[in-house]
Design an enzyme around this catalytic site. Sequence first.
Site, PDB file in Angstrom:
ATOM      1  CE  LYS A  92      -9.347  37.931   8.445  1.00 46.87           C
ATOM      2  NZ  LYS A  92      -8.633  38.755   7.479  1.00 46.87           N
ATOM      3  CG  ASN A  93     -11.815  39.383   5.406  1.00 43.82           C
ATOM      4  OD1 ASN A  93     -11.036  39.697   6.311  1.00 43.82           O
ATOM      5  ND2 ASN A  93     -11.507  38.491   4.492  1.00 43.82           N
ATOM      6  CB  CYS A  99       1.390  39.673   3.756  1.00 45.03           C
ATOM      7  SG  CYS A  99       0.239  39.025   2.569  1.00 45.03           S
ATOM      8  CG  ASP A 117      -9.778  34.782   1.569  1.00 44.46           C
ATOM      9  OD1 ASP A 117     -10.435  35.738   1.999  1.00 44.46           O
ATOM     10  OD2 ASP A 117      -8.656  34.909   1.038  1.00 44.46           O
ATOM     11  CB  SER A 168      -8.922  46.170  -5.512  1.00 41.45           C
ATOM     12  OG  SER A 168      -8.603  46.446  -4.141  1.00 41.45           O
ATOM     13  CB  VAL A 169     -11.856  43.122  -1.524  1.00 41.13           C
ATOM     14  CG1 VAL A 169     -12.584  43.278  -0.199  1.00 41.13           C
ATOM     15  CG2 VAL A 169     -12.387  41.924  -2.291  1.00 41.13           C
ATOM     16  NE  ARG A 194      -3.278  38.565  10.540  1.00 37.00           N
ATOM     17  CZ  ARG A 194      -2.838  39.138   9.424  1.00 37.00           C
ATOM     18  NH1 ARG A 194      -1.726  38.700   8.851  1.00 37.00           N
ATOM     19  NH2 ARG A 194      -3.488  40.131   8.869  1.00 37.00           N
ATOM     20  CB  ILE A 223      -6.893  36.315  -6.080  1.00 35.27           C
ATOM     21  CG1 ILE A 223      -8.246  35.879  -6.656  1.00 35.27           C
ATOM     22  CG2 ILE A 223      -6.987  37.617  -5.289  1.00 35.27           C
ATOM     23  CD1 ILE A 223      -8.928  36.899  -7.547  1.00 35.27           C
ATOM     24  NE  ARG A 238      -2.798  41.207  -0.075  1.00 32.25           N
ATOM     25  CZ  ARG A 238      -3.319  40.733   1.067  1.00 32.25           C
ATOM     26  NH1 ARG A 238      -2.578  39.995   1.837  1.00 32.25           N
ATOM     27  NH2 ARG A 238      -4.546  41.034   1.423  1.00 32.25           N
ATOM     28  NE  ARG A 292      -0.968  43.843   2.714  1.00 33.21           N
ATOM     29  CZ  ARG A 292      -2.076  44.242   2.096  1.00 33.21           C
ATOM     30  NH1 ARG A 292      -3.218  43.738   2.484  1.00 33.21           N
ATOM     31  NH2 ARG A 292      -2.064  45.133   1.152  1.00 33.21           N
TER      32      ARG A 292
HETATM   33  C1  EPZ Z   1      -9.301  41.181   0.749  1.00 34.81           C
HETATM   34  O1  EPZ Z   1      -7.936  41.533   0.629  1.00 34.81           O
HETATM   35  C2  EPZ Z   1      -9.377  40.209   1.913  1.00 34.81           C
HETATM   36  N1  EPZ Z   1      -8.925  40.863   3.135  1.00 34.81           N
HETATM   37  C3  EPZ Z   1      -8.495  38.995   1.615  1.00 34.81           C
HETATM   38  O2  EPZ Z   1      -8.663  38.075   2.695  1.00 34.81           O
HETATM   39  C4  EPZ Z   1      -8.990  38.328   0.337  1.00 34.81           C
HETATM   40  O3  EPZ Z   1      -8.158  37.237   0.035  1.00 34.81           O
HETATM   41  C5  EPZ Z   1      -8.968  39.359  -0.807  1.00 34.81           C
HETATM   42  O4  EPZ Z   1      -9.759  40.513  -0.438  1.00 34.81           O
HETATM   43  C6  EPZ Z   1      -9.526  38.799  -2.108  1.00 34.81           C
HETATM   44  O5  EPZ Z   1     -10.838  38.367  -1.895  1.00 34.81           O
HETATM   45  C7  EPZ Z   1      -9.788  41.630   3.816  1.00 34.81           C
HETATM   46  O6  EPZ Z   1     -10.933  41.817   3.421  1.00 34.81           O
HETATM   47  C8  EPZ Z   1      -9.276  42.236   5.090  1.00 34.81           C
HETATM   48  P1  EPZ Z   1      -7.788  42.762  -3.181  1.00 34.81           P
HETATM   49  P2  EPZ Z   1      -7.516  42.766  -0.350  1.00 34.81           P
HETATM   50  O7  EPZ Z   1      -7.500  44.200  -3.086  1.00 34.81           O
HETATM   51  O8  EPZ Z   1      -8.543  43.829  -0.271  1.00 34.81           O
HETATM   52  C9  EPZ Z   1      -4.217  43.272  -6.242  1.00 34.81           C
HETATM   53  C10 EPZ Z   1      -7.984  36.652   4.394  1.00 34.81           C
HETATM   54  O9  EPZ Z   1      -7.431  35.556   4.352  1.00 34.81           O
HETATM   55  N2  EPZ Z   1      -4.265  44.693  -5.865  1.00 34.81           N
HETATM   56  O10 EPZ Z   1      -9.119  42.317  -3.674  1.00 34.81           O
HETATM   57  O11 EPZ Z   1      -6.117  43.140  -0.030  1.00 34.81           O
HETATM   58  C11 EPZ Z   1      -3.764  42.382  -5.080  1.00 34.81           C
HETATM   59  O12 EPZ Z   1      -2.354  42.336  -5.026  1.00 34.81           O
HETATM   60  C12 EPZ Z   1      -7.522  37.772   3.506  1.00 34.81           C
HETATM   61  O13 EPZ Z   1      -8.969  36.932   5.141  1.00 34.81           O
HETATM   62  C13 EPZ Z   1      -3.486  45.611  -6.598  1.00 34.81           C
HETATM   63  O14 EPZ Z   1      -2.766  45.240  -7.522  1.00 34.81           O
HETATM   64  O15 EPZ Z   1      -7.560  42.062  -1.751  1.00 34.81           O
HETATM   65  C14 EPZ Z   1      -4.378  41.063  -5.430  1.00 34.81           C
HETATM   66  O16 EPZ Z   1      -3.558  40.419  -6.368  1.00 34.81           O
HETATM   67  C15 EPZ Z   1      -6.279  37.383   2.706  1.00 34.81           C
HETATM   68  N3  EPZ Z   1      -3.544  46.916  -6.249  1.00 34.81           N
HETATM   69  C16 EPZ Z   1      -5.697  41.447  -6.103  1.00 34.81           C
HETATM   70  O17 EPZ Z   1      -5.544  42.813  -6.506  1.00 34.81           O
HETATM   71  C17 EPZ Z   1      -4.349  47.366  -5.228  1.00 34.81           C
HETATM   72  O18 EPZ Z   1      -4.375  48.592  -4.978  1.00 34.81           O
HETATM   73  C18 EPZ Z   1      -6.911  41.359  -5.210  1.00 34.81           C
HETATM   74  O19 EPZ Z   1      -6.625  42.064  -4.030  1.00 34.81           O
HETATM   75  C19 EPZ Z   1      -5.117  46.425  -4.501  1.00 34.81           C
HETATM   76  C20 EPZ Z   1      -5.061  45.097  -4.844  1.00 34.81           C
END
Ligand code: EPZ
Length: 421
Positions: free
Chosen positions: A22-23, A119, A308, A166-167, A400, A330, A124, A95
């Site tokens: 999915k990701n 969420c 995850d 950030s992913v 989802r 995270i 987020r 999201r």
């Molecule tokens: C991706 O979410 C994945 N979703 C998440 O999977 C996964 O848990 C996460 O990466 C971490 O590996 C998808 O790929 C669709 P981040 P993402 O930006 O991109 C903070 C699942 O279960 N942050 O790496 O939203 C954030 O709050 C989902 O499949 C900021 O502060 O994750 C978090 O604490 C859940 N500012 C940390 O960084 C930003 O602009 C990592 O978030 C962006 C993120």
Amino acid sequence: MEKLLVKGKKKLSGTIQISGSKNATLPILAASILNEKKIEIKGVPIVKDVITMFHLLKHMGSNIKFNFRKKKIFINNKNKKLRHVAPYAFVKTMRAGIIVLGSLLTKFGKAKVSLPGGCAIGTRPVDIHLYGLKKLGANIKIKNGYILAEAKNGLKGAKIRFPSISVGATENVIIAASLAKGTTYLKNCACEPEIKNLTDFLRKMGVKINWLNQREVKIVGNRKMKPVSHKVMFDRIEAGTFIIAGALASRSLKIAGIDTKTLNTELKILKKMGVKMKISKNEIRVLESKNIKPITIRTQPYPGFPTDLQAQTMVLMTMAKGISKIRENIFENRFMHVPELNRMGGKIKTRGNLSLIFGPQDLNGAEVMATDLRASVSLVLAGLVAKNKTVINRVYHLDRGYEQLEKKLKKCKANISRVYS
Ligand code: EPZ
């Protein structure tokens, strides 16, 4: 409301075929906006988030077709004028819709994308996404819950260092840089395998993109796109989930359709916990694992232990002889499965981002509530190993991100069914 009923203590055996990620699929679909030539995406998982992204692209005017039976998506946007708006109605339920921001902006010079909001697992924020796009020359305003982004003369390549990993932000900025004028160097990138799958896709479309080292990538913008056919990578989190199911409740369970070198960290941890596995290149046989050992894990960006897989690993820790610890680094609120597992007889104490799991504990079936995607699958895992029956409410969370979960488990002799009440 749909519920899952799981009758525990059934020994699993057989083979589970892992679906597409999915990701990986979501950012690849977002990047399809860049290309007016023919696009074929294979190995697509039929899960709700992917279907939501499909409808979002359709709403924008994309000429997109989803062949569920073949698990393929076809896109042909020749002479199509897409709308540059991603409405709240789509982004609020998924999201990851924010990931079209970079595509729309770099393709059309403007974008109006709903702020995703938080969420269950955290607020987020998207500040890092916006930071990177501004560095590429975007003008960004927030109004009435929407991100209004503009780049009248197009985006320009830049040297950008992400303030934190950030992913989503890495994916958004890589996609935006793909059509920008000139060269972009990105540092402190997330480097999850799903992001590599995205950059493989972009490269096939004609973007000159190279990973210079683990967290640095160079993109030379190129507006001349090529037709592309691309297979989505396997879902490593689904694979990890079913390996843990095997460790909890199987005589012998084969997990097939994977690339085990992408699972190094997870396999190292599970081996240290005493999970018995026969590992080959594209499959793993999980054997009955009677002697589970306690362990301490800290969730980290890839190649660290994935957040995850945290909830699923916690269930295995309830079987361990001793105290295990999880530090969730995270997300700020990713222990909502703990009260539900404790209702099933778990002895888990949480303070801040630390959980202590006191094992071994015999779990008992109970009526429980799913709260987010990975918490909900941890309740299914607990139900497999618990005595008696477990009823899991709000299974829409599960749908989802897990394709035909109960069908795959039923095929391996689990006693699991979905009821509609
Ligand atoms: C991706 O979410 C994945 N979703 C998440 O999977 C996964 O848990 C996460 O990466 C971490 O590996 C998808 O790929 C669709 P981040 P993402 O930006 O991109 C903070 C699942 O279960 N942050 O790496 O939203 C954030 O709050 C989902 O499949 C900021 O502060 O994750 C978090 O604490 C859940 N500012 C940390 O960084 C930003 O602009 C990592 O978030 C962006 C993120």
